[in-house]
Write a protein that holds these residues in place. Structure first.
Motif, PDB file in Angstrom:
ATOM      1  N   VAL A 158       0.858  -1.182   0.000  1.00  0.00           N
ATOM      2  CA  VAL A 158       0.000   0.000   0.000  1.00  0.00           C
ATOM      3  C   VAL A 158       0.899   1.238   0.000  1.00  0.00           C
ATOM      4  CG1 VAL A 158      -1.832   1.243   1.207  1.00  0.00           C
ATOM      5  CG2 VAL A 158      -1.725  -1.267   1.329  1.00  0.00           C
ATOM      6  N   PRO A 159       0.893   2.027  -1.093  1.00  0.00           N
ATOM      7  CA  PRO A 159       1.720   3.238  -1.129  1.00  0.00           C
ATOM      8  C   PRO A 159       1.283   4.258  -0.086  1.00  0.00           C
ATOM      9  CG  PRO A 159       0.966   2.609  -3.331  1.00  0.00           C
ATOM     10  CD  PRO A 159       0.186   1.797  -2.355  1.00  0.00           C
ATOM     11  N   SER A 160       2.142   5.207   0.201  1.00  0.00           N
ATOM     12  CA  SER A 160       1.856   6.202   1.228  1.00  0.00           C
ATOM     13  C   SER A 160       0.669   7.090   0.877  1.00  0.00           C
ATOM     14  CB  SER A 160       3.089   7.075   1.479  1.00  0.00           C
ATOM     15  OG  SER A 160       3.473   7.744   0.281  1.00  0.00           O
ATOM     16  N   ASP A 161       0.367   7.249  -0.409  1.00  0.00           N
ATOM     17  CA  ASP A 161      -0.728   8.129  -0.830  1.00  0.00           C
ATOM     18  C   ASP A 161      -1.999   7.365  -1.188  1.00  0.00           C
ATOM     19  OD1 ASP A 161       0.217   6.909  -3.105  1.00  0.00           O
ATOM     20  OD2 ASP A 161       0.285   8.733  -4.319  1.00  0.00           O
ATOM     21  N   THR A 162      -2.096   6.103  -0.780  1.00  0.00           N
ATOM     22  CA  THR A 162      -3.240   5.263  -1.120  1.00  0.00           C
ATOM     23  C   THR A 162      -3.780   4.605   0.139  1.00  0.00           C
ATOM     24  OG1 THR A 162      -2.264   4.787  -3.278  1.00  0.00           O
ATOM     25  CG2 THR A 162      -4.022   3.321  -2.547  1.00  0.00           C
ATOM     26  N   SER A 163      -5.098   4.524   0.264  1.00  0.00           N
ATOM     27  CA  SER A 163      -5.687   3.843   1.417  1.00  0.00           C
ATOM     28  C   SER A 163      -5.546   2.338   1.259  1.00  0.00           C
ATOM     29  CB  SER A 163      -7.164   4.209   1.556  1.00  0.00           C
ATOM     30  OG  SER A 163      -7.921   3.626   0.508  1.00  0.00           O
ATOM     31  N   VAL A 164      -5.628   1.647   2.365  1.00  0.00           N
ATOM     32  CA  VAL A 164      -5.573   0.180   2.314  1.00  0.00           C
ATOM     33  C   VAL A 164      -6.731  -0.351   1.469  1.00  0.00           C
ATOM     34  CG1 VAL A 164      -5.706  -1.938   3.693  1.00  0.00           C
ATOM     35  CG2 VAL A 164      -4.412   0.030   4.546  1.00  0.00           C
ATOM     36  N   LEU A 165      -7.908   0.227   1.648  1.00  0.00           N
ATOM     37  CA  LEU A 165      -9.072  -0.218   0.874  1.00  0.00           C
ATOM     38  C   LEU A 165      -8.834  -0.056  -0.621  1.00  0.00           C
ATOM     39  CD1 LEU A 165     -12.004  -1.165   0.608  1.00  0.00           C
ATOM     40  CD2 LEU A 165     -12.742   1.190   0.999  1.00  0.00           C
ATOM     41  N   SER A 166      -8.359   1.114  -1.030  1.00  0.00           N
ATOM     42  CA  SER A 166      -8.129   1.356  -2.459  1.00  0.00           C
ATOM     43  C   SER A 166      -7.068   0.420  -3.016  1.00  0.00           C
ATOM     44  CB  SER A 166      -7.719   2.810  -2.692  1.00  0.00           C
ATOM     45  OG  SER A 166      -8.771   3.689  -2.355  1.00  0.00           O
ATOM     46  N   ALA A 167      -6.020   0.156  -2.230  1.00  0.00           N
ATOM     47  CA  ALA A 167      -4.964  -0.741  -2.701  1.00  0.00           C
ATOM     48  C   ALA A 167      -5.488  -2.161  -2.872  1.00  0.00           C
ATOM     49  CB  ALA A 167      -3.794  -0.715  -1.731  1.00  0.00           C
ATOM     50  N   LEU A 168      -6.309  -2.613  -1.930  1.00  0.00           N
ATOM     51  CA  LEU A 168      -6.887  -3.945  -2.053  1.00  0.00           C
ATOM     52  C   LEU A 168      -7.825  -4.031  -3.252  1.00  0.00           C
ATOM     53  CD1 LEU A 168      -7.643  -4.742   1.707  1.00  0.00           C
ATOM     54  CD2 LEU A 168      -5.755  -5.605   0.320  1.00  0.00           C
ATOM     55  N   GLU A 169      -8.637  -2.991  -3.430  1.00  0.00           N
ATOM     56  CA  GLU A 169      -9.527  -2.968  -4.601  1.00  0.00           C
ATOM     57  C   GLU A 169      -8.710  -2.997  -5.890  1.00  0.00           C
ATOM     58  OE1 GLU A 169     -13.405  -0.451  -2.987  1.00  0.00           O
ATOM     59  OE2 GLU A 169     -11.679   0.623  -3.794  1.00  0.00           O
ATOM     60  N   GLY A 170      -7.631  -2.219  -5.939  1.00  0.00           N
ATOM     61  CA  GLY A 170      -6.800  -2.174  -7.134  1.00  0.00           C
ATOM     62  C   GLY A 170      -6.135  -3.505  -7.435  1.00  0.00           C
ATOM     63  N   ALA A 171      -5.923  -4.306  -6.391  1.00  0.00           N
ATOM     64  CA  ALA A 171      -5.315  -5.625  -6.581  1.00  0.00           C
ATOM     65  C   ALA A 171      -6.356  -6.701  -6.860  1.00  0.00           C
ATOM     66  CB  ALA A 171      -4.513  -5.998  -5.340  1.00  0.00           C
ATOM     67  N   GLY A 172      -7.616  -6.294  -6.939  1.00  0.00           N
ATOM     68  CA  GLY A 172      -8.673  -7.250  -7.250  1.00  0.00           C
ATOM     69  C   GLY A 172      -9.116  -8.085  -6.064  1.00  0.00           C
ATOM     70  N   ILE A 173      -8.844  -7.621  -4.855  1.00  0.00           N
ATOM     71  CA  ILE A 173      -9.243  -8.348  -3.646  1.00  0.00           C
ATOM     72  C   ILE A 173     -10.527  -7.703  -3.123  1.00  0.00           C
ATOM     73  CG2 ILE A 173      -8.594  -8.937  -1.277  1.00  0.00           C
ATOM     74  CD1 ILE A 173      -5.669  -8.883  -2.275  1.00  0.00           C
ATOM     75  N   PRO A 174     -11.623  -8.443  -3.100  1.00  0.00           N
ATOM     76  CA  PRO A 174     -12.920  -7.835  -2.762  1.00  0.00           C
ATOM     77  C   PRO A 174     -13.042  -7.486  -1.285  1.00  0.00           C
ATOM     78  CG  PRO A 174     -13.157 -10.208  -3.065  1.00  0.00           C
ATOM     79  CD  PRO A 174     -11.743  -9.874  -3.441  1.00  0.00           C
ATOM     80  N   VAL A 175     -13.257  -6.209  -1.019  1.00  0.00           N
ATOM     81  CA  VAL A 175     -13.544  -5.712   0.327  1.00  0.00           C
ATOM     82  C   VAL A 175     -14.675  -4.702   0.183  1.00  0.00           C
ATOM     83  CG1 VAL A 175     -12.681  -4.502   2.354  1.00  0.00           C
ATOM     84  CG2 VAL A 175     -11.144  -5.992   1.073  1.00  0.00           C
ATOM     85  N   ALA A 176     -15.741  -4.881   0.953  1.00  0.00           N
ATOM     86  CA  ALA A 176     -16.855  -3.937   0.874  1.00  0.00           C
ATOM     87  C   ALA A 176     -16.429  -2.582   1.398  1.00  0.00           C
ATOM     88  CB  ALA A 176     -18.042  -4.464   1.669  1.00  0.00           C
ATOM     89  N   GLY A 177     -16.900  -1.537   0.756  1.00  0.00           N
ATOM     90  CA  GLY A 177     -16.600  -0.182   1.202  1.00  0.00           C
ATOM     91  C   GLY A 177     -17.702   0.753   0.766  1.00  0.00           C
ATOM     92  N   SER A 178     -17.927   1.812   1.535  1.00  0.00           N
ATOM     93  CA  SER A 178     -18.983   2.745   1.172  1.00  0.00           C
ATOM     94  C   SER A 178     -18.583   4.184   1.453  1.00  0.00           C
ATOM     95  CB  SER A 178     -20.276   2.398   1.920  1.00  0.00           C
ATOM     96  OG  SER A 178     -21.307   3.289   1.577  1.00  0.00           O
ATOM     97  N   CYS A 179     -18.603   4.625   2.733  1.00  0.00           N
ATOM     98  CA  CYS A 179     -18.410   6.040   3.035  1.00  0.00           C
ATOM     99  C   CYS A 179     -16.999   6.531   2.766  1.00  0.00           C
ATOM    100  CB  CYS A 179     -18.758   6.317   4.498  1.00  0.00           C
ATOM    101  SG  CYS A 179     -17.534   5.705   5.686  1.00  0.00           S
ATOM    102  N   ARG A 180     -16.001   5.651   2.949  1.00  0.00           N
ATOM    103  CA  ARG A 180     -14.585   5.971   2.774  1.00  0.00           C
ATOM    104  C   ARG A 180     -14.127   7.108   3.680  1.00  0.00           C
ATOM    105  NH1 ARG A 180     -12.680   3.109  -1.880  1.00  0.00           N
ATOM    106  NH2 ARG A 180     -14.466   2.035  -2.793  1.00  0.00           N
ATOM    107  N   GLU A 181     -14.829   7.274   4.796  1.00  0.00           N
ATOM    108  CA  GLU A 181     -14.490   8.305   5.784  1.00  0.00           C
ATOM    109  C   GLU A 181     -14.329   7.729   7.185  1.00  0.00           C
ATOM    110  OE1 GLU A 181     -17.607  11.157   5.576  1.00  0.00           O
ATOM    111  OE2 GLU A 181     -16.767  12.188   3.829  1.00  0.00           O
TER     112      GLU A 181
END
Length: 325
Positions: free
Chosen positions: A253-276
């Motif tokens: 996970v790069p310093s400018d990316t959230s864990v959720l976004s990095a997992l999504e980008g790697a194709g690993i399904p994690v539910a997410g909604s508010c992102r806050e």
């Protein structure tokens, strides 16, 4: 959404459920209640006072709304929606375009508020923050547990569900700001009431004031739910290695990316909604490593346990995390 007491584990959110708008009703100036029923006519998933759902609108917007009906009636859900013309479009769509019979999809319910039995209750609501508090009031009454509600709003006409609360008499104290000023929190919180739990929901200034005024109450007495994330100082992030135990993969996970976004980008399904860090949708079990919690849900006790985190905002205190994904 946050709690200053140990949080009840969230109700697992199901896949999106097909529902139909059953009824819309004005509850106050600018506040519309919406009832849903299951599209197949069956029972809706069970819930507890304090739970919320995630509503998926046809525009692609998803928003979280507290359930404010009766948990005993599984034929319908009810939410209250304040129209925010300068918001992000969710409430405006609900007010402008929702109609009875319209099909929608929702996910949940989830319960981050954690309404537990106590010897007595002090409920504090501001504006549309009455929505998660309302079923708590009804539940406390059904249990025969002493309770008091203090409810503030800008004007009496803008305070929803007043008619529903009227039968409770002076156990409900209304504070329309234009007539009597803001809720006198010092009066209600100055002296701790033994065995009383406080549940509060409303705009951030109110919740901040409740935290301050109630800071001397016993640990675990104060429970808050936030609709929006608190402003937090900018933090320097370091890259983190996330080991995905279920997927048998490791994601950097790069310093400018959230864990959720990095997992999504790697194709690993994690539910997410508010992102806050307020809705709880992305709750993930931590198997190893120390989370750096930045959400507005977990209590200090939960954070110390370190067994779960909200990957939309939280990171790691070290270089590596092992997550149950």
């Amino acid at each position: 959404m946050t709690s200053a007491a140990p949080a009840r584990p969230t109700t697992a959110a199901a896949d999106h459920l097909a529902v139909v708008v059953r009824q819309l009703r004005w509850e106050a100036d600018g506040v519309l209640s919406v009832e849903f029923c299951a599209a197949d006519g069956g029972d809706l998933p069970p819930w507890r006072p304090g739970a919320h759902i995630e509503l998926a609108l046809p525009t692609g917007i998803t928003r979280q709304y507290s359930l404010c009906g009766s948990p005993e009636d599984r034929s319908r859900y009810r939410i209250g929606v304040l129209r925010e013309r300068v918001g992000r479009g969710g409430s405006e769509y609900v007010h402008m375009f929702l109609r009875p019979g319209q099909p929608l999809r929702l996910r949940g319910p989830r319960d981050n508020f954690g309404f537990d039995r106590a010897r007595s209750y002090l409920f504090i609501a501001g504006g549309v923050g009455i929505t998660p508090i309302l079923p708590m009031v009804h539940q406390a009454e059904a249990w025969g547990v002493p309770w008091q509600l203090v409810y503030g709003g800008r004007r009496a006409a803008s305070m929803a569900f007043r008619d529903e609360l009227r039968p409770y008499g002076d156990r409900v104290q209304l504070y329309p700001e234009d007539a009597v000023g803001r809720i006198p929190l010092a009066r209600w919180l100055d002296r701790e009431q033994e065995g009383t739990d406080i549940y509060a929901c409303g705009p951030e200034p109110l919740l901040t004031a409740v935290e301050s005024a109630g800071a001397h109450w016993r640990p675990g007495a104060l429970h808050l739910e936030r609709f929006k994330a608190r402003k937090k100082p900018a933090q320097q992030n370091s890259p983190v290695e996330v080991v995905c135990a279920q997927s048998d993969r490791t994601v950097t996970v790069p310093s400018d990316t959230s864990v959720l976004s990095a997992l999504e980008g790697a194709g690993i399904p994690v539910a997410g909604s508010c992102r806050e860090g307020v809705c709880g949708t992305c709750e993930t079990r931590v198997l190893d490593g120390e989370p750096d919690h930045r959400d507005d849900i977990l209590s200090e006790q939960d954070r110390a346990t370190g067994d779960r985190m909200y990957v939309c905002v939280s990171r790691a205190r070290g270089p590596r995390l092992v997550l149950d994904v």
